[in-house]
Design a protein around this motif. Sequence first.
Motif, PDB file in Angstrom:
ATOM      1  N   SER A  95       0.820  -1.221   0.000  1.00 59.59           N
ATOM      2  CA  SER A  95       0.000   0.000   0.000  1.00 59.59           C
ATOM      3  C   SER A  95       0.853   1.269   0.000  1.00 59.59           C
ATOM      4  O   SER A  95       0.583   2.228   0.735  1.00 59.59           O
ATOM      5  N   ALA A  96       1.885   1.266  -0.822  1.00 61.64           N
ATOM      6  CA  ALA A  96       2.773   2.423  -0.941  1.00 61.64           C
ATOM      7  C   ALA A  96       2.469   3.191  -2.222  1.00 61.64           C
ATOM      8  O   ALA A  96       1.787   2.685  -3.117  1.00 61.64           O
ATOM      9  N   GLN A  97       2.983   4.408  -2.299  1.00 65.44           N
ATOM     10  CA  GLN A  97       2.765   5.244  -3.475  1.00 65.44           C
ATOM     11  C   GLN A  97       4.082   5.817  -3.981  1.00 65.44           C
ATOM     12  O   GLN A  97       4.915   6.271  -3.189  1.00 65.44           O
ATOM     13  N   VAL A  98       4.250   5.804  -5.296  1.00 65.06           N
ATOM     14  CA  VAL A  98       5.356   6.478  -5.969  1.00 65.06           C
ATOM     15  C   VAL A  98       4.763   7.135  -7.197  1.00 65.06           C
ATOM     16  O   VAL A  98       4.147   6.463  -8.025  1.00 65.06           O
ATOM     17  N   TYR A  99       4.903   8.459  -7.327  1.00 65.40           N
ATOM     18  CA  TYR A  99       4.305   9.156  -8.457  1.00 65.40           C
ATOM     19  C   TYR A  99       5.026  10.483  -8.686  1.00 65.40           C
ATOM     20  O   TYR A  99       5.727  10.995  -7.806  1.00 65.40           O
ATOM     21  N   GLY A 100       4.850  11.039  -9.884  1.00 64.12           N
ATOM     22  CA  GLY A 100       5.480  12.310 -10.209  1.00 64.12           C
ATOM     23  C   GLY A 100       4.497  13.276 -10.840  1.00 64.12           C
ATOM     24  O   GLY A 100       3.503  12.859 -11.438  1.00 64.12           O
ATOM     25  N   TYR A 101       4.748  14.562 -10.690  1.00 62.02           N
ATOM     26  CA  TYR A 101       3.913  15.598 -11.309  1.00 62.02           C
ATOM     27  C   TYR A 101       4.755  16.866 -11.446  1.00 62.02           C
ATOM     28  O   TYR A 101       5.850  16.971 -10.869  1.00 62.02           O
ATOM     29  N   SER A 102       4.259  17.826 -12.219  1.00 60.44           N
ATOM     30  CA  SER A 102       5.034  19.048 -12.420  1.00 60.44           C
ATOM     31  C   SER A 102       4.134  20.275 -12.354  1.00 60.44           C
ATOM     32  O   SER A 102       2.923  20.193 -12.588  1.00 60.44           O
ATOM     33  N   ASN A 103       4.746  21.425 -12.037  1.00 65.38           N
ATOM     34  CA  ASN A 103       4.035  22.705 -12.086  1.00 65.38           C
ATOM     35  C   ASN A 103       4.911  23.717 -12.809  1.00 65.38           C
ATOM     36  O   ASN A 103       5.896  23.341 -13.451  1.00 65.38           O
ATOM     37  N   LYS A 104       4.582  24.979 -12.721  1.00 65.28           N
ATOM     38  CA  LYS A 104       5.321  25.975 -13.493  1.00 65.28           C
ATOM     39  C   LYS A 104       6.730  26.232 -12.985  1.00 65.28           C
ATOM     40  O   LYS A 104       7.567  26.769 -13.715  1.00 65.28           O
ATOM     41  N   ASP A 105       7.033  25.852 -11.744  1.00 66.21           N
ATOM     42  CA  ASP A 105       8.336  26.154 -11.166  1.00 66.21           C
ATOM     43  C   ASP A 105       9.203  24.936 -10.859  1.00 66.21           C
ATOM     44  O   ASP A 105      10.417  25.069 -10.759  1.00 66.21           O
ATOM     45  N   TYR A 106       8.602  23.772 -10.705  1.00 65.51           N
ATOM     46  CA  TYR A 106       9.393  22.578 -10.428  1.00 65.51           C
ATOM     47  C   TYR A 106       8.545  21.314 -10.587  1.00 65.51           C
ATOM     48  O   TYR A 106       7.306  21.383 -10.615  1.00 65.51           O
ATOM     49  N   ALA A 107       9.230  20.200 -10.674  1.00 64.61           N
ATOM     50  CA  ALA A 107       8.563  18.893 -10.727  1.00 64.61           C
ATOM     51  C   ALA A 107       8.858  18.154  -9.430  1.00 64.61           C
ATOM     52  O   ALA A 107       9.885  18.392  -8.781  1.00 64.61           O
ATOM     53  N   THR A 297     -23.036  38.204  -2.249  1.00 61.28           N
ATOM     54  CA  THR A 297     -24.057  38.482  -1.242  1.00 61.28           C
ATOM     55  C   THR A 297     -24.792  39.795  -1.491  1.00 61.28           C
ATOM     56  O   THR A 297     -26.031  39.842  -1.462  1.00 61.28           O
ATOM     57  N   ASN A 298     -24.032  40.857  -1.740  1.00 59.90           N
ATOM     58  CA  ASN A 298     -24.661  42.180  -1.861  1.00 59.90           C
ATOM     59  C   ASN A 298     -25.273  42.452  -3.229  1.00 59.90           C
ATOM     60  O   ASN A 298     -26.228  43.210  -3.344  1.00 59.90           O
ATOM     61  N   ASN A 299     -24.692  41.834  -4.288  1.00 58.68           N
ATOM     62  CA  ASN A 299     -25.157  42.155  -5.634  1.00 58.68           C
ATOM     63  C   ASN A 299     -25.645  40.962  -6.449  1.00 58.68           C
ATOM     64  O   ASN A 299     -26.193  41.148  -7.535  1.00 58.68           O
ATOM     65  N   GLY A 300     -25.453  39.749  -5.947  1.00 58.57           N
ATOM     66  CA  GLY A 300     -25.942  38.559  -6.632  1.00 58.57           C
ATOM     67  C   GLY A 300     -25.421  38.409  -8.054  1.00 58.57           C
ATOM     68  O   GLY A 300     -26.140  37.957  -8.944  1.00 58.57           O
ATOM     69  N   LEU A 301     -24.140  38.748  -8.265  1.00 65.09           N
ATOM     70  CA  LEU A 301     -23.576  38.728  -9.621  1.00 65.09           C
ATOM     71  C   LEU A 301     -22.882  37.420  -9.973  1.00 65.09           C
ATOM     72  O   LEU A 301     -22.632  37.152 -11.149  1.00 65.09           O
ATOM     73  N   SER A 302     -22.532  36.613  -8.980  1.00 65.59           N
ATOM     74  CA  SER A 302     -21.812  35.370  -9.244  1.00 65.59           C
ATOM     75  C   SER A 302     -22.000  34.412  -8.082  1.00 65.59           C
ATOM     76  O   SER A 302     -22.061  34.838  -6.921  1.00 65.59           O
ATOM     77  N   TYR A 303     -22.069  33.140  -8.402  1.00 63.84           N
ATOM     78  CA  TYR A 303     -22.250  32.136  -7.358  1.00 63.84           C
ATOM     79  C   TYR A 303     -20.980  31.945  -6.535  1.00 63.84           C
ATOM     80  O   TYR A 303     -21.037  31.789  -5.314  1.00 63.84           O
ATOM     81  N   ALA A 304     -19.828  31.977  -7.197  1.00 61.55           N
ATOM     82  CA  ALA A 304     -18.576  31.709  -6.487  1.00 61.55           C
ATOM     83  C   ALA A 304     -17.465  32.641  -6.956  1.00 61.55           C
ATOM     84  O   ALA A 304     -16.500  32.211  -7.600  1.00 61.55           O
ATOM     85  N   PRO A 305     -17.552  33.941  -6.662  1.00 67.46           N
ATOM     86  CA  PRO A 305     -16.489  34.874  -7.044  1.00 67.46           C
ATOM     87  C   PRO A 305     -15.208  34.572  -6.272  1.00 67.46           C
ATOM     88  O   PRO A 305     -15.262  34.167  -5.102  1.00 67.46           O
ATOM     89  N   GLN A 306     -14.074  34.764  -6.920  1.00 72.71           N
ATOM     90  CA  GLN A 306     -12.800  34.435  -6.294  1.00 72.71           C
ATOM     91  C   GLN A 306     -11.801  35.579  -6.455  1.00 72.71           C
ATOM     92  O   GLN A 306     -11.812  36.297  -7.447  1.00 72.71           O
ATOM     93  N   ALA A 307     -10.922  35.699  -5.490  1.00 72.46           N
ATOM     94  CA  ALA A 307      -9.783  36.605  -5.559  1.00 72.46           C
ATOM     95  C   ALA A 307      -8.665  35.940  -4.773  1.00 72.46           C
ATOM     96  O   ALA A 307      -8.889  35.465  -3.665  1.00 72.46           O
ATOM     97  N   TRP A 308      -7.470  35.885  -5.346  1.00 74.95           N
ATOM     98  CA  TRP A 308      -6.395  35.181  -4.665  1.00 74.95           C
ATOM     99  C   TRP A 308      -5.030  35.672  -5.114  1.00 74.95           C
ATOM    100  O   TRP A 308      -4.884  36.311  -6.150  1.00 74.95           O
ATOM    101  N   PHE A 309      -4.025  35.359  -4.295  1.00 77.36           N
ATOM    102  CA  PHE A 309      -2.634  35.686  -4.584  1.00 77.36           C
ATOM    103  C   PHE A 309      -1.986  34.427  -5.132  1.00 77.36           C
ATOM    104  O   PHE A 309      -1.859  33.427  -4.430  1.00 77.36           O
ATOM    105  N   SER A 310      -1.593  34.450  -6.392  1.00 76.24           N
ATOM    106  CA  SER A 310      -0.951  33.308  -7.035  1.00 76.24           C
ATOM    107  C   SER A 310       0.557  33.526  -6.983  1.00 76.24           C
ATOM    108  O   SER A 310       1.111  34.318  -7.747  1.00 76.24           O
ATOM    109  N   SER A 311       1.226  32.851  -6.052  1.00 75.61           N
ATOM    110  CA  SER A 311       2.659  33.094  -5.845  1.00 75.61           C
ATOM    111  C   SER A 311       3.507  32.037  -6.533  1.00 75.61           C
ATOM    112  O   SER A 311       3.157  30.868  -6.600  1.00 75.61           O
ATOM    113  N   GLY A 312       4.621  32.488  -7.067  1.00 76.78           N
ATOM    114  CA  GLY A 312       5.565  31.613  -7.746  1.00 76.78           C
ATOM    115  C   GLY A 312       6.730  32.455  -8.227  1.00 76.78           C
ATOM    116  O   GLY A 312       6.922  33.583  -7.755  1.00 76.78           O
ATOM    117  N   SER A 313       7.512  31.948  -9.175  1.00 81.84           N
ATOM    118  CA  SER A 313       8.639  32.738  -9.668  1.00 81.84           C
ATOM    119  C   SER A 313       8.153  34.024 -10.332  1.00 81.84           C
ATOM    120  O   SER A 313       8.895  34.995 -10.459  1.00 81.84           O
TER     121      SER A 313
END
Length: 444
Positions: A95-107, A297-313
Motif C-alpha cells: 500500500s505504498a505510493q510512488v508518483y510524479g507531477y510538475s508545475n510551473k516552477d518545479y517537478a 451576497t450584496n449584488n448577486g452577480l456570481s455564485y462563487a467569485p474568487q480573488a487570490w494571490f498566485s505566488s511563484g517565480s
Amino acid sequence: MKKYIALLIIIAVIAIIQPTLAQQKPYETMVEGVKVIVQPSGNNIVEIQTIIKGGVQNYTAAKMGIESIAMTALTECGTAKYDKNAFKNALDKVSAQVYGYSNKDYATISMNCIKTDFDAVWPLYADAMTHPKFDGKEFTRVKQDAINNLKQSESQPDEAIDKFADKTAFAGRSYAEDPSGTPEIIEKLTPEETKAYYNAVFTKSHLLIVVVADLDRAVIENKIKEMLAGVKTGNAFQLKKSFFRAYNNSFKSESRDLATNYVEGITGGPQLDAADFNAFNIAMRIFADRHFLDIRTNNGLSYAPQAWFSSGSTSVAKFAVSTTMPDKYIAVFDKLVERTKREGFTAAELADMKVTYLTGFYYRNETNQAQAASLASNEVLHGDWKRSMTLINDVKKLKLEDINNAFRNYIGNTVWVYQGDTKKVNPVLFINGTIHKPDNPIAR
C-alpha cells in the motif's frame, strides 16, 4: 461572542501546534552535492519528495508538456528492473505510493509508505528515477491519457479561463506556458526525446530532496548517496524570478457557447524576496472575503467569485467570476478596489485573518506529505526552507499599515480576459474603467 469563538479557535490551534513542536528539529545536509532537508515526523509514515527545479524554464513553448509526460512515465512505463505491472504490484503489496507531477516552477517525484516498508519501497523509488524505461507501448498509453485529460480540462470553464488568462497576461514569458502542454504537442512527443529531456534535467544541479520521516540520518544519507552515484552533476541552475505589472488595462475575449460567462483578471504582486510579500498575501485573503461579500451576497452577480494571490517565480493577484452580467461586475469591482484603497482594511479584519491563517496553516500541514511540500516550495521559491517554520510568527507581526500599503502598492491596472457570449460584454468598461494605479509604483 466573537471574542469567545476566536478564543476557542486559538485553543484548538494550540492543540494542533503542540504535537508539531514536539517533533525533533529539522536539519539540512549535503549528499553528493544535493541539498537534503529532513524533518523528523514523530510518526510511522515516510514521505520523500525529490524536486527537479525549473518547471517551464526548462523547456521551450514548443515542448510544453514534456516534463509532465516524463513525470508520469517514470512510474507508468516500468523501469530497468521492473515492467509496469511488476512495479505497480510491488507497491500495491505494501500500500505504498510512488508518483510524479510538475508545475510551473518545479517537478516533484514522491514516495509515501509505512516506515516498516521503507526498505521494500525505496529500491522501487530509486529505480524509477535513475533507470526509467520509457517503454514505447506504455508511453503511447500515457500520452493518450494526457491528451484525454487536456481535452476534458478545456471543457471545464474554470480551468479554461485561467489558462487563457495566463497565456494572455504572460505572453512572451515562460509563465505563459501550460505545464500540461497541448494535445497537438503531446501527440508528437516520442519516448526517446522525452527520456533525453528527463536525463538532461535529472541532474544534481537541479535536484532538491525533502524527507519527512523518522529515519536515522546515516540511513537517509547512505540511501541517497547510493541513488545519486550515477547521476550527472549538470550545469549550475538558478530559478529565474520576474516581476509582473500591467501598465494599462486590457481586455481580450473568446466567444464560447457556455451556460454563463467567465471573467478573469490578472494584476501585479510582490516578488518572492519582497519585504511586503507576507503582507500582500494577507491583504489578498481579506480582499477575497470582501470580494465574495460584495459580488455574491450584496449584488448577486456570481455564485462563487474568487480573488487570490498566485505566488511563484512570477507572482500575481487574480480575480475571477462566472456571471450573466459582466458589465455590472466590473463596475462593482472597480468601486470595491477604490474603496479598499481609500479606506483600507480594518484592525478587526486583520485580527480575524491572522487567526484564520494560523488555523489553516496548521491544518494544511498535518500530514507528512503537506509538510514536505511546504519545505520544498519554500526552498525552491524563497531559497529558505526554514521560512515554513517562521511564517506564522512573521504573519503575527504584521501591522494594519503593512497590509494596507501592500494592497495599494500592487493592485493596479489589470489584464482582463473573457469567455462566453461576447455580445453581453462591453470591453470599453474593462479598458477605460477606473485606472487602479498603485500608490507607490515600483521600478523593476
